[in-house]
Design a protein around this motif. Structure first.
Motif, PDB file in Angstrom:
ATOM      1  N   ALA A  49       0.830  -1.200   0.000  1.00 39.58           N
ATOM      2  CA  ALA A  49       0.000   0.000   0.000  1.00 39.58           C
ATOM      3  C   ALA A  49       0.863   1.247   0.000  1.00 39.58           C
ATOM      4  O   ALA A  49       2.003   1.230   0.478  1.00 39.58           O
ATOM      5  N   SER A  52      -0.056   9.170   0.051  1.00 39.19           N
ATOM      6  CA  SER A  52       0.625  10.429  -0.246  1.00 39.19           C
ATOM      7  C   SER A  52       0.865  11.226   1.034  1.00 39.19           C
ATOM      8  O   SER A  52       0.352  10.889   2.100  1.00 39.19           O
ATOM      9  N   ASN A  57      -4.239  10.630  -1.315  1.00 41.96           N
ATOM     10  CA  ASN A  57      -4.079   9.652  -2.390  1.00 41.96           C
ATOM     11  C   ASN A  57      -3.614   8.330  -1.808  1.00 41.96           C
ATOM     12  O   ASN A  57      -2.622   8.277  -1.061  1.00 41.96           O
ATOM     13  N   TRP A  59      -3.139   3.937  -2.649  1.00 41.93           N
ATOM     14  CA  TRP A  59      -3.013   2.903  -3.695  1.00 41.93           C
ATOM     15  C   TRP A  59      -2.733   1.593  -3.004  1.00 41.93           C
ATOM     16  O   TRP A  59      -1.883   1.520  -2.102  1.00 41.93           O
ATOM     17  N   TYR A  60      -3.454   0.546  -3.428  1.00 44.26           N
ATOM     18  CA  TYR A  60      -3.328  -0.752  -2.783  1.00 44.26           C
ATOM     19  C   TYR A  60      -3.010  -1.839  -3.811  1.00 44.26           C
ATOM     20  O   TYR A  60      -3.460  -1.775  -4.959  1.00 44.26           O
ATOM     21  N   ASP A  62      -3.683  -5.407  -5.366  1.00 41.60           N
ATOM     22  CA  ASP A  62      -4.951  -6.122  -5.551  1.00 41.60           C
ATOM     23  C   ASP A  62      -5.122  -7.238  -4.522  1.00 41.60           C
ATOM     24  O   ASP A  62      -6.236  -7.548  -4.112  1.00 41.60           O
ATOM     25  N   LYS A  65      -6.567  -5.557  -1.290  1.00 36.08           N
ATOM     26  CA  LYS A  65      -7.598  -4.534  -1.418  1.00 36.08           C
ATOM     27  C   LYS A  65      -8.888  -4.979  -0.733  1.00 36.08           C
ATOM     28  O   LYS A  65      -9.337  -6.114  -0.914  1.00 36.08           O
ATOM     29  N   TYR A 102       5.131  11.587  -4.766  1.00 35.05           N
ATOM     30  CA  TYR A 102       4.054  10.619  -4.852  1.00 35.05           C
ATOM     31  C   TYR A 102       3.864  10.220  -6.319  1.00 35.05           C
ATOM     32  O   TYR A 102       3.581  11.053  -7.173  1.00 35.05           O
ATOM     33  N   ARG A 104       2.509   6.325  -8.363  1.00 33.03           N
ATOM     34  CA  ARG A 104       2.121   4.937  -8.140  1.00 33.03           C
ATOM     35  C   ARG A 104       3.210   4.011  -8.662  1.00 33.03           C
ATOM     36  O   ARG A 104       3.195   3.612  -9.823  1.00 33.03           O
ATOM     37  N   ASP A 106       5.313   0.413  -7.576  1.00 30.45           N
ATOM     38  CA  ASP A 106       5.444  -0.735  -6.679  1.00 30.45           C
ATOM     39  C   ASP A 106       6.865  -1.301  -6.714  1.00 30.45           C
ATOM     40  O   ASP A 106       7.099  -2.403  -6.216  1.00 30.45           O
TER      41      ASP A 106
END
Length: 124
Positions: A49, A52, A57, A59-60, A62, A65, A102, A104, A106
């Protein structure tokens, strides 16, 4: 240099919950994007995860989630990972990491500072 220290790991039964914390020092926490990663034995480090600097903001991955929630308290220089409905496959060492912008990503290589991790073990 930002120092990160994770806590809150432990042994829990499947279906249970844990809340991880990551305390930051040595930098301007409120300007950092913060992430959680995990690494199971014999596997690569995996993104979990991202949040920001403002918390606006998120983001995870899948795989988590709907079960995990990342949050932060800039007044306490701390980021959290609330983990619910835990499964045996969530067993891993959990790390927090930081970066100054920030986006996205991974990719662990995009994160500059890391904690030493906290062990989470989920029994079936």
């Amino acid at each position: 240099q930002v120092q990160l220290v994770e806590s809150g790991g432990g042994l829990v039964q499947a279906g249970g919950s844990l809340r991880l914390s990551c305390a930051a020092s040595g930098g301007t926490f409120s300007s950092l994007s913060m992430a959680w990663f995990r690494q199971a034995p014999g596997k690569e480090r995996e993104f979990v995860a991202l949040i920001s600097w403002s918390g606006g903001n998120l983001w995870y991955a899948d795989s988590i989630k709907g079960r995990f929630t990342i949050s932060r308290d800039n007044a306490k220089n701390t980021v959290y990972l609330q983990m619910n409905s835990l499964k045996p496959e969530d067993t891993a060492i959990y790390y927090c990491a930081s970066r100054t912008i920030y986006s996205r990503t991974d990719n662990p290589n995009d994160y500059r500072n890391w904690g030493r991790g906290t062990q989470v073990t989920v029994s079936s």
